[in-house]
Design an enzyme around this catalytic site. Structure first.
Site, PDB file in Angstrom:
ATOM      1  N   LYS A 181       0.834  -1.040  -0.285  1.00  0.00           N
ATOM      2  CA  LYS A 181      -0.283   0.150  -0.128  1.00  0.00           C
ATOM      3  C   LYS A 181       0.655   1.655   0.069  1.00  0.00           C
ATOM      4  O   LYS A 181       1.333   1.598   1.006  1.00  0.00           O
ATOM      5  CB  LYS A 181      -0.707  -0.086   0.960  1.00  0.00           C
ATOM      6  CG  LYS A 181      -1.854   1.111   1.609  1.00  0.00           C
ATOM      7  CD  LYS A 181      -1.725   1.811   0.897  1.00  0.00           C
ATOM      8  CE  LYS A 181      -2.529   3.207   2.026  1.00  0.00           C
ATOM      9  NZ  LYS A 181      -1.889   4.871   1.281  1.00  0.00           N
ATOM     10  N   GLU A 388      10.762  15.730  15.349  1.00  0.00           N
ATOM     11  CA  GLU A 388      11.333  15.612  13.479  1.00  0.00           C
ATOM     12  C   GLU A 388      10.127  16.673  12.425  1.00  0.00           C
ATOM     13  O   GLU A 388       8.790  16.570  12.694  1.00  0.00           O
ATOM     14  CB  GLU A 388      10.377  14.727  13.031  1.00  0.00           C
ATOM     15  CG  GLU A 388      10.964  13.688  11.184  1.00  0.00           C
ATOM     16  CD  GLU A 388      10.409  11.577  11.102  1.00  0.00           C
ATOM     17  OE1 GLU A 388       9.515  12.265  11.393  1.00  0.00           O
ATOM     18  OE2 GLU A 388      11.660  11.575  10.540  1.00  0.00           O
TER      19      GLU A 388
HETATM   20  P1  NAP Z   1       2.493   8.773   7.650  1.00  0.00           P
HETATM   21  O1  NAP Z   1       0.347   9.061   7.758  1.00  0.00           O
HETATM   22  O2  NAP Z   1       2.579   7.721   8.457  1.00  0.00           O
HETATM   23  O3  NAP Z   1       2.012   7.668   6.015  1.00  0.00           O
HETATM   24  C1  NAP Z   1       2.983   6.029   6.287  1.00  0.00           C
HETATM   25  C2  NAP Z   1       1.688   5.837   5.154  1.00  0.00           C
HETATM   26  O4  NAP Z   1       0.654   5.073   6.198  1.00  0.00           O
HETATM   27  C3  NAP Z   1       1.442   6.090   4.012  1.00  0.00           C
HETATM   28  O5  NAP Z   1       1.570   5.216   3.244  1.00  0.00           O
HETATM   29  C4  NAP Z   1       0.167   6.246   4.695  1.00  0.00           C
HETATM   30  O6  NAP Z   1      -1.104   6.448   3.215  1.00  0.00           O
HETATM   31  C5  NAP Z   1      -0.434   5.440   4.959  1.00  0.00           C
HETATM   32  N1  NAP Z   1      -1.115   5.540   6.605  1.00  0.00           N
HETATM   33  C6  NAP Z   1      -1.806   6.551   6.776  1.00  0.00           C
HETATM   34  N2  NAP Z   1      -2.601   6.583   7.851  1.00  0.00           N
HETATM   35  C7  NAP Z   1      -3.085   5.167   7.959  1.00  0.00           C
HETATM   36  C8  NAP Z   1      -3.481   4.033   8.592  1.00  0.00           C
HETATM   37  N3  NAP Z   1      -4.712   4.780   9.622  1.00  0.00           N
HETATM   38  N4  NAP Z   1      -3.461   3.056   8.337  1.00  0.00           N
HETATM   39  C9  NAP Z   1      -3.004   2.338   8.020  1.00  0.00           C
HETATM   40  N5  NAP Z   1      -2.247   2.924   7.148  1.00  0.00           N
HETATM   41  C10 NAP Z   1      -1.894   4.211   6.631  1.00  0.00           C
HETATM   42  O7  NAP Z   1       2.871   9.391   7.124  1.00  0.00           O
HETATM   43  P2  NAP Z   1       2.152  11.376   6.593  1.00  0.00           P
HETATM   44  O8  NAP Z   1       1.245  12.055   6.640  1.00  0.00           O
HETATM   45  O9  NAP Z   1       2.573  10.823   5.160  1.00  0.00           O
HETATM   46  O10 NAP Z   1       3.790  12.361   6.757  1.00  0.00           O
HETATM   47  C11 NAP Z   1       3.516  12.717   7.870  1.00  0.00           C
HETATM   48  C12 NAP Z   1       4.596  12.864   8.831  1.00  0.00           C
HETATM   49  O11 NAP Z   1       5.076  11.633   8.955  1.00  0.00           O
HETATM   50  C13 NAP Z   1       5.593  12.912   7.864  1.00  0.00           C
HETATM   51  O12 NAP Z   1       6.303  14.997   8.349  1.00  0.00           O
HETATM   52  C14 NAP Z   1       7.330  12.770   9.062  1.00  0.00           C
HETATM   53  O13 NAP Z   1       7.440  13.732   9.677  1.00  0.00           O
HETATM   54  C15 NAP Z   1       6.786  11.527   9.427  1.00  0.00           C
HETATM   55  N6  NAP Z   1       7.440  10.502   8.364  1.00  0.00           N
HETATM   56  C16 NAP Z   1       8.274  10.115   8.343  1.00  0.00           C
HETATM   57  C17 NAP Z   1       9.031   8.793   7.804  1.00  0.00           C
HETATM   58  C18 NAP Z   1       9.928   7.950   7.321  1.00  0.00           C
HETATM   59  O14 NAP Z   1      10.709   7.913   6.533  1.00  0.00           O
HETATM   60  N7  NAP Z   1      10.709   7.925   8.866  1.00  0.00           N
HETATM   61  C19 NAP Z   1       8.486   8.978   6.080  1.00  0.00           C
HETATM   62  C20 NAP Z   1       6.740   9.923   5.382  1.00  0.00           C
HETATM   63  C21 NAP Z   1       6.691  10.637   6.828  1.00  0.00           C
HETATM   64  P3  NAP Z   1      -1.597   7.678   2.850  1.00  0.00           P
HETATM   65  O15 NAP Z   1      -0.526   8.308   2.481  1.00  0.00           O
HETATM   66  O16 NAP Z   1      -2.941   7.302   2.078  1.00  0.00           O
HETATM   67  O17 NAP Z   1      -2.414   8.642   3.941  1.00  0.00           O
END
Ligand code: NAP
Ligand code: MG
Length: 486
Positions: A181, A388
């Protein structure tokens, strides 16, 4: 030719059971180009029923051709996928660059890294062996390494090709069947990867890709009782939900949740050698890197010099549209731009801006551009030194002695990576042991680098290891067989 016409697959379709299928929902999700703000394509908005179908297809693959494919043949299939990724490296880089806003030269690295993951795990597929264990007289005991079964891979938008590469290639090498996903902001390369897998002859159902919203298909996948292992990279908040879902089904989970990783710069550093990395290890992917070196701890004796010289580097940094190959591209989304900008505003209230880079004047107004910003003299407990930011922002923190450096370095909720910059060998060894992180770099820093190197965090950075050989242990389980033969 429009961007959409350059795609060699239909991005509104899902890849399930070796076929392209329409999602259960006729709604689609707009794909924005972060460099311009324009909608360039649409992807399918999968439903929980599509997740059911993907998990069922994965189960069928394990019962069928894929489950019977020997390890050496799994490796050969991965190797064919590697060849196709290399053949399409430029197209994949263009796709990723347009979708997430990465400068082309950085996106090219991601294509190469995807190929390298496939190569590494192709070679390793038939080299993970069980053991025989000396036991009582009249017994033979041995262990089998078996796949978990159906593995779920939920990946973020910052390095889609690299993260799917590290996670899916290792899982396939061990014989699992995967449901991937991707993030809604960056799904195109996952769909391209599915097309490549089909072309390479990966048996139907071994890899399934369902696009859609995290709250819909992501959650449904994490909660699915047919999933035997969850691998997640992303935010702490979502990671927590994934682990809660895993707990309900009592399945193992690997979480990679980002960090607040430090460079620790001692006054005997070779500063000329270190300087490009001190800045560059945060600027790649415009700071949207889980292992970005976003804190720079500097010993007081050289603090002013490091500050001045880092400021000089910042003054040369240019931000522009991805195709222009400047130092930084835009951030992935308007939301991410807003988050990062609000941190910079917060910092301006009580901190000193030591330097900023430049957004090029000809950058389109609709793009998500943020100027890289260096803050000086930041107290270690300041929000900008603790949280972060996931953007091109670094904080400079002075320290006195080694003990204080370790205290500050370990003084966040995270623990992913640390860089130690000193010529003192004994100090290098002491720090390598005392830092609460998953990776230590000594006189270098590999944000995102090193396919061979086990990677993962401590604390809120998560748990479990991906990359290198360790990932193969994570994507398999041990069965012990005890035979009595008199
Ligand atoms: P996120 O919500 O954690 O998204 C990561 C993945 O999880 C995406 O595929 C997202 O899908 C999915 N997802 C979201 N809600 C979910 C749920 N309830 N159940 C299962 N999967 C779910 O991250 P983001 O909102 O894109 O980014 C927010 C923050 O996360 C950033 O500002 C950053 O600090 C952090 N981040 C960290 C990393 C890392 O490499 N550790 C990478 C990205 C972001 P959708 O995109 O379709 O919602
Ligand atoms: Mg996009």
């Amino acid at each position: 030719m429009t961007f959409q016409k350059s795609l060699w697959f239909d991005p509104t379709m899902l890849f399930i059971g070796g076929e392209w299928r329409k999602p259960g929902n006729t709604d689609t999700i707009a794909v924005e180009n972060p460099s311009t703000g324009e909608v360039i394509a649409r992807i399918g908005r999968g439903t929980p029923a599509d997740i059911d179908a993907a998990v069922a297809a994965a189960e069928a693959a394990l019962e069928g051709d894929w489950g019977r494919t020997p390890a050496v043949e799994r490796g050969r299939i991965l190797m064919r996928m590697q060849q196709l990724v290399l053949q399409r490296a430029e197209e994949l880089a263009f796709l990723e660059s347009t979708d997430v806003g990465k400068p082309m030269k950085q996106a090219r690295n991601d294509s190469v890294a995807l190929a390298r993951y496939l190569e590494f795990y192709a070679g390793a597929a038939d080299k993970v062996h069980g053991t025989t264990i000396p036991y009582q007289e009249g017994f033979t005991v041995y262990t089998l390494r078996e796949p978990h079964g159906v593995t779920a891979h939920i990946i973020p938008w910052n390095y889609p090709m690299q993260i799917l590469g590290r996670s899916v290639s290792a899982a396939l090498a061990m014989g699992n069947a995967c449901v991937l996903k991707p993030a809604e902001d960056a799904s195109l390369s996952s769909l391209a990867f599915a097309a490549i897998a089909a072309e390479a002859g990966l048996p139907a159902g071994a890899l399934n890709v369902v696009t859609g919203l995290g709250s819909e298909v992501g959650q449904a996948l994490a909660e699915h009782p047919g999933v035997h292992h969850l691998s997640f990279t992303g935010s702490v908040a979502t990671g927590r939900r994934i682990q809660e879902a895993a707990a309900r089904n009592v399945v193992p989970v690997t979480l990679e949740l980002g960090g607040k990783s430090p460079h620790i710069v001692f006054d005997d550093v070779d500063l000329d050698a270190a300087l490009p990395t001190l800045v560059g290890a945060c600027m790649q992917a415009a700071g949207q890197t889980c292992s970005a070196a976003s804190r720079v701890l500097v010993q007081r004796g050289i603090y002013d010099e490091v500050r001045r010289r880092m400021a000089e580097v910042y003054s040369t940094l240019e931000v522009g549209p991805a195709p222009d190959n400047r130092d930084l591209g835009p951030l992935v989304s308007k939301r991410q731009k807003q988050i990062v900008s609000s941190y910079i505003e917060l910092g301006r209230q009580d901190l000193t801006v030591a330097a900023q880079g430049t957004i090029r004047g000809d950058a389109p107004a609709g793009g998500n551009y943020v100027a890289p910003t260096l803050f000086a003299d930041v107290p270690p407990d300041h929000r900008l030194a603790q949280e972060e930011i996931f953007g091109p922002v670094q904080v400079l923190i002075p320290f006195g002695d080694e003990a204080e450096a370790i205290r500050i370095a370990n003084g966040t909720e995270y623990g992913l990576v640390a860089g130690v910059w000193t010529r003192d060998g004994a100090r290098q060894m002491r720090l390598a042991r005392k830092l609460n992180v998953g990776q230590v770099f000594i006189n270098n820093y590999g944000a995102g680098g090193g396919i061979e190197l086990p990677f993962g965090g401590t604390g809120k950075s998560g748990h479990g290891r991906e990359k290198g050989f360790e990932a193969l242990y994570g994507f398999s389980r041990v069965k012990t067989v005890t035979a009595s033969h008199g």
